[in-house]
Design a protein around this motif. Structure first.
Motif, PDB file in Angstrom:
ATOM      1  N   GLN A  70       0.855  -1.187   0.000  1.00  0.00           N
ATOM      2  CA  GLN A  70       0.000   0.000   0.000  1.00  0.00           C
ATOM      3  C   GLN A  70       0.887   1.231   0.000  1.00  0.00           C
ATOM      4  N   HIS A  71       0.650   2.143  -0.942  1.00  0.00           N
ATOM      5  CA  HIS A  71       1.388   3.400  -1.018  1.00  0.00           C
ATOM      6  C   HIS A  71       0.580   4.467  -0.296  1.00  0.00           C
ATOM      7  N   LEU A  72       1.206   5.137   0.673  1.00  0.00           N
ATOM      8  CA  LEU A  72       0.524   6.129   1.497  1.00  0.00           C
ATOM      9  C   LEU A  72       0.546   7.497   0.835  1.00  0.00           C
ATOM     10  N   PRO A  73      -0.461   8.331   1.119  1.00  0.00           N
ATOM     11  CA  PRO A  73      -0.507   9.678   0.534  1.00  0.00           C
ATOM     12  C   PRO A  73       0.716  10.535   0.875  1.00  0.00           C
ATOM     13  N   ASN A  74       1.368  10.271   2.022  1.00  0.00           N
ATOM     14  CA  ASN A  74       2.540  11.055   2.418  1.00  0.00           C
ATOM     15  C   ASN A  74       3.822  10.582   1.730  1.00  0.00           C
ATOM     16  N   GLY A  75       3.701   9.645   0.791  1.00  0.00           N
ATOM     17  CA  GLY A  75       4.859   9.158   0.054  1.00  0.00           C
ATOM     18  C   GLY A  75       5.455   7.880   0.602  1.00  0.00           C
ATOM     19  N   GLY A  76       5.064   7.470   1.799  1.00  0.00           N
ATOM     20  CA  GLY A  76       5.569   6.220   2.372  1.00  0.00           C
ATOM     21  C   GLY A  76       4.843   5.023   1.787  1.00  0.00           C
ATOM     22  N   LYS A  77       5.282   3.850   2.203  1.00  0.00           N
ATOM     23  CA  LYS A  77       4.589   2.643   1.773  1.00  0.00           C
ATOM     24  C   LYS A  77       4.645   1.611   2.880  1.00  0.00           C
ATOM     25  N   ILE A  78       3.668   0.733   2.864  1.00  0.00           N
ATOM     26  CA  ILE A  78       3.616  -0.381   3.802  1.00  0.00           C
ATOM     27  C   ILE A  78       3.571  -1.648   2.959  1.00  0.00           C
ATOM     28  N   GLY A  79       4.516  -2.524   3.221  1.00  0.00           N
ATOM     29  CA  GLY A  79       4.581  -3.754   2.475  1.00  0.00           C
ATOM     30  C   GLY A  79       5.828  -3.781   1.614  1.00  0.00           C
ATOM     31  N   PRO A  80       5.994  -4.765   0.788  1.00  0.00           N
ATOM     32  CA  PRO A  80       4.983  -5.774   0.534  1.00  0.00           C
ATOM     33  C   PRO A  80       4.834  -6.746   1.706  1.00  0.00           C
ATOM     34  N   GLY A  81       3.620  -7.170   1.913  1.00  0.00           N
ATOM     35  CA  GLY A  81       3.317  -8.164   2.930  1.00  0.00           C
ATOM     36  C   GLY A  81       2.874  -9.443   2.247  1.00  0.00           C
ATOM     37  N   TYR A  82       3.465 -10.563   2.647  1.00  0.00           N
ATOM     38  CA  TYR A  82       3.115 -11.866   2.102  1.00  0.00           C
ATOM     39  C   TYR A  82       2.669 -12.745   3.254  1.00  0.00           C
ATOM     40  N   SER A  83       1.744 -13.638   2.995  1.00  0.00           N
ATOM     41  CA  SER A  83       1.239 -14.520   4.032  1.00  0.00           C
ATOM     42  C   SER A  83       1.364 -15.978   3.618  1.00  0.00           C
ATOM     43  N   LYS A  84       1.733 -16.821   4.579  1.00  0.00           N
ATOM     44  CA  LYS A  84       1.786 -18.257   4.312  1.00  0.00           C
ATOM     45  C   LYS A  84       0.410 -18.797   3.922  1.00  0.00           C
ATOM     46  N   ALA A  85      -0.646 -18.137   4.399  1.00  0.00           N
ATOM     47  CA  ALA A  85      -2.003 -18.592   4.098  1.00  0.00           C
ATOM     48  C   ALA A  85      -2.343 -18.470   2.614  1.00  0.00           C
ATOM     49  N   THR A  86      -1.575 -17.674   1.856  1.00  0.00           N
ATOM     50  CA  THR A  86      -1.858 -17.515   0.425  1.00  0.00           C
ATOM     51  C   THR A  86      -1.023 -18.444  -0.445  1.00  0.00           C
ATOM     52  N   VAL A  87      -0.111 -19.203   0.139  1.00  0.00           N
ATOM     53  CA  VAL A  87       0.747 -20.109  -0.643  1.00  0.00           C
ATOM     54  C   VAL A  87      -0.095 -21.270  -1.162  1.00  0.00           C
ATOM     55  N   GLN A  88       0.050 -21.554  -2.467  1.00  0.00           N
ATOM     56  CA  GLN A  88      -0.736 -22.621  -3.087  1.00  0.00           C
ATOM     57  C   GLN A  88      -0.058 -23.082  -4.366  1.00  0.00           C
ATOM     58  N   GLU A  89      -0.490 -24.220  -4.853  1.00  0.00           N
ATOM     59  CA  GLU A  89       0.006 -24.757  -6.123  1.00  0.00           C
ATOM     60  C   GLU A  89      -0.993 -24.401  -7.215  1.00  0.00           C
ATOM     61  N   ILE A  90      -0.478 -23.868  -8.310  1.00  0.00           N
ATOM     62  CA  ILE A  90      -1.324 -23.660  -9.486  1.00  0.00           C
ATOM     63  C   ILE A  90      -0.568 -24.186 -10.705  1.00  0.00           C
ATOM     64  N   CYS A  91      -1.328 -24.462 -11.767  1.00  0.00           N
ATOM     65  CA  CYS A  91      -0.709 -24.862 -13.031  1.00  0.00           C
ATOM     66  C   CYS A  91      -1.669 -24.474 -14.145  1.00  0.00           C
ATOM     67  N   THR A  92      -1.288 -23.486 -14.920  1.00  0.00           N
ATOM     68  CA  THR A  92      -2.168 -22.991 -15.976  1.00  0.00           C
ATOM     69  C   THR A  92      -2.379 -24.019 -17.080  1.00  0.00           C
ATOM     70  N   ALA A  93      -1.545 -25.073 -17.111  1.00  0.00           N
ATOM     71  CA  ALA A  93      -1.657 -26.084 -18.160  1.00  0.00           C
ATOM     72  C   ALA A  93      -2.612 -27.217 -17.803  1.00  0.00           C
ATOM     73  N   ASP A  94      -2.954 -27.388 -16.527  1.00  0.00           N
ATOM     74  CA  ASP A  94      -3.775 -28.563 -16.172  1.00  0.00           C
ATOM     75  C   ASP A  94      -5.055 -28.229 -15.403  1.00  0.00           C
ATOM     76  N   GLY A  95      -5.546 -27.014 -15.521  1.00  0.00           N
ATOM     77  CA  GLY A  95      -6.836 -26.704 -14.908  1.00  0.00           C
ATOM     78  C   GLY A  95      -6.762 -25.971 -13.578  1.00  0.00           C
ATOM     79  N   LYS A  97      -5.765 -23.061 -12.686  1.00  0.00           N
ATOM     80  CA  LYS A  97      -5.299 -21.834 -13.318  1.00  0.00           C
ATOM     81  C   LYS A  97      -5.352 -20.612 -12.421  1.00  0.00           C
ATOM     82  N   THR A  98      -6.131 -20.642 -11.357  1.00  0.00           N
ATOM     83  CA  THR A  98      -6.380 -19.439 -10.576  1.00  0.00           C
ATOM     84  C   THR A  98      -5.790 -19.548  -9.178  1.00  0.00           C
ATOM     85  N   ALA A  99      -5.059 -18.513  -8.785  1.00  0.00           N
ATOM     86  CA  ALA A  99      -4.585 -18.392  -7.410  1.00  0.00           C
ATOM     87  C   ALA A  99      -5.677 -17.654  -6.634  1.00  0.00           C
ATOM     88  N   THR A 100      -6.074 -18.196  -5.501  1.00  0.00           N
ATOM     89  CA  THR A 100      -7.141 -17.582  -4.716  1.00  0.00           C
ATOM     90  C   THR A 100      -6.726 -17.451  -3.261  1.00  0.00           C
TER      91      THR A 100
END
Length: 183
Positions: A70-95, A97-100
């Motif tokens: 998130q880029h703040l109006p004062n020019g600062g930023k917070i992040g990037p933030g990554y979460s283990k809860a978003t880690v997943q396997e995807i493969c656009t070749a076998d169905g 296709k979507t990271a959720t």
């Protein structure tokens, strides 16, 4: 004073900040014969639950994770933030296709944020206070203590500018291959 405006005097002064964002709190005080002056930034935010659906524009097979900056109006930023809860396997070749990711709590410091959503190849790193601070104040979802997620490789970035999230109102918003739902 808050943002240069006097809010009162006394030892037990209380105030309420009604606007989200970064505010400058200025305090002048005395201890004995000494006079002191302190300025601190006060971060006020609103927490929203977001869900993400990303169908990459490039062919990917393997582990991915979703990150937010998130880029703040004062020019600062917070992040990037990554979460283990978003880690997943995807493969656009076998169905697969979507990271959720569903119902991720995100703290917003502006009603009209510039938000960047990243699709990355994750790698686990040892926890440190810099990473933990950004994740805890902004990207509020669990993960085991002692480690965090970092980007081993950036696949794609999706940007939401200013009014693109409609004052953070509930709804579904799209930027390229990324769809965000604010609940």
């Amino acid at each position: 004073m808050v943002n240069g405006e006097k809010i009162g005097e006394g030892n037990n002064l209380e105030t309420t900040l009604t606007e989200i964002g970064v505010h400058k709190l200025t305090v002048n005080y005395r201890i004995g014969k000494g006079r002191y002056h302190r300025e601190v930034d006060v971060y006020t935010y609103v927490t929203k639950r977001l869900s993400f659906h990303i169908t990459p524009e490039q062919n990917l097979c393997g582990r991915v994770a979703i990150g937010i900056t998130q880029h703040l109006p004062n020019g600062g930023k917070i992040g990037p933030g990554y979460s283990k809860a978003t880690v997943q396997e995807i493969c656009t070749a076998d169905g697969r296709k979507t990271a959720t990711a569903a119902n991720i709590e995100v703290n917003f410091f502006s009603q009209t944020p510039k938000l960047e959503v990243e699709l990355i190849e994750p790698r686990e790193v040892k926890d440190d206070s810099r990473t933990r601070f950004c994740v805890l104040i902004f990207f509020c979802i669990g993960g085991s203590p002692g480690s965090q997620i970092a980007a081993a490789q950036l696949y794609e970035t999706y940007t939401y500018e200013g009014e693109a999230l409609n004052q953070l109102k509930a709804g579904t918003y799209r930027s390229g291959a990324c769809e965000i739902t604010i609940h």
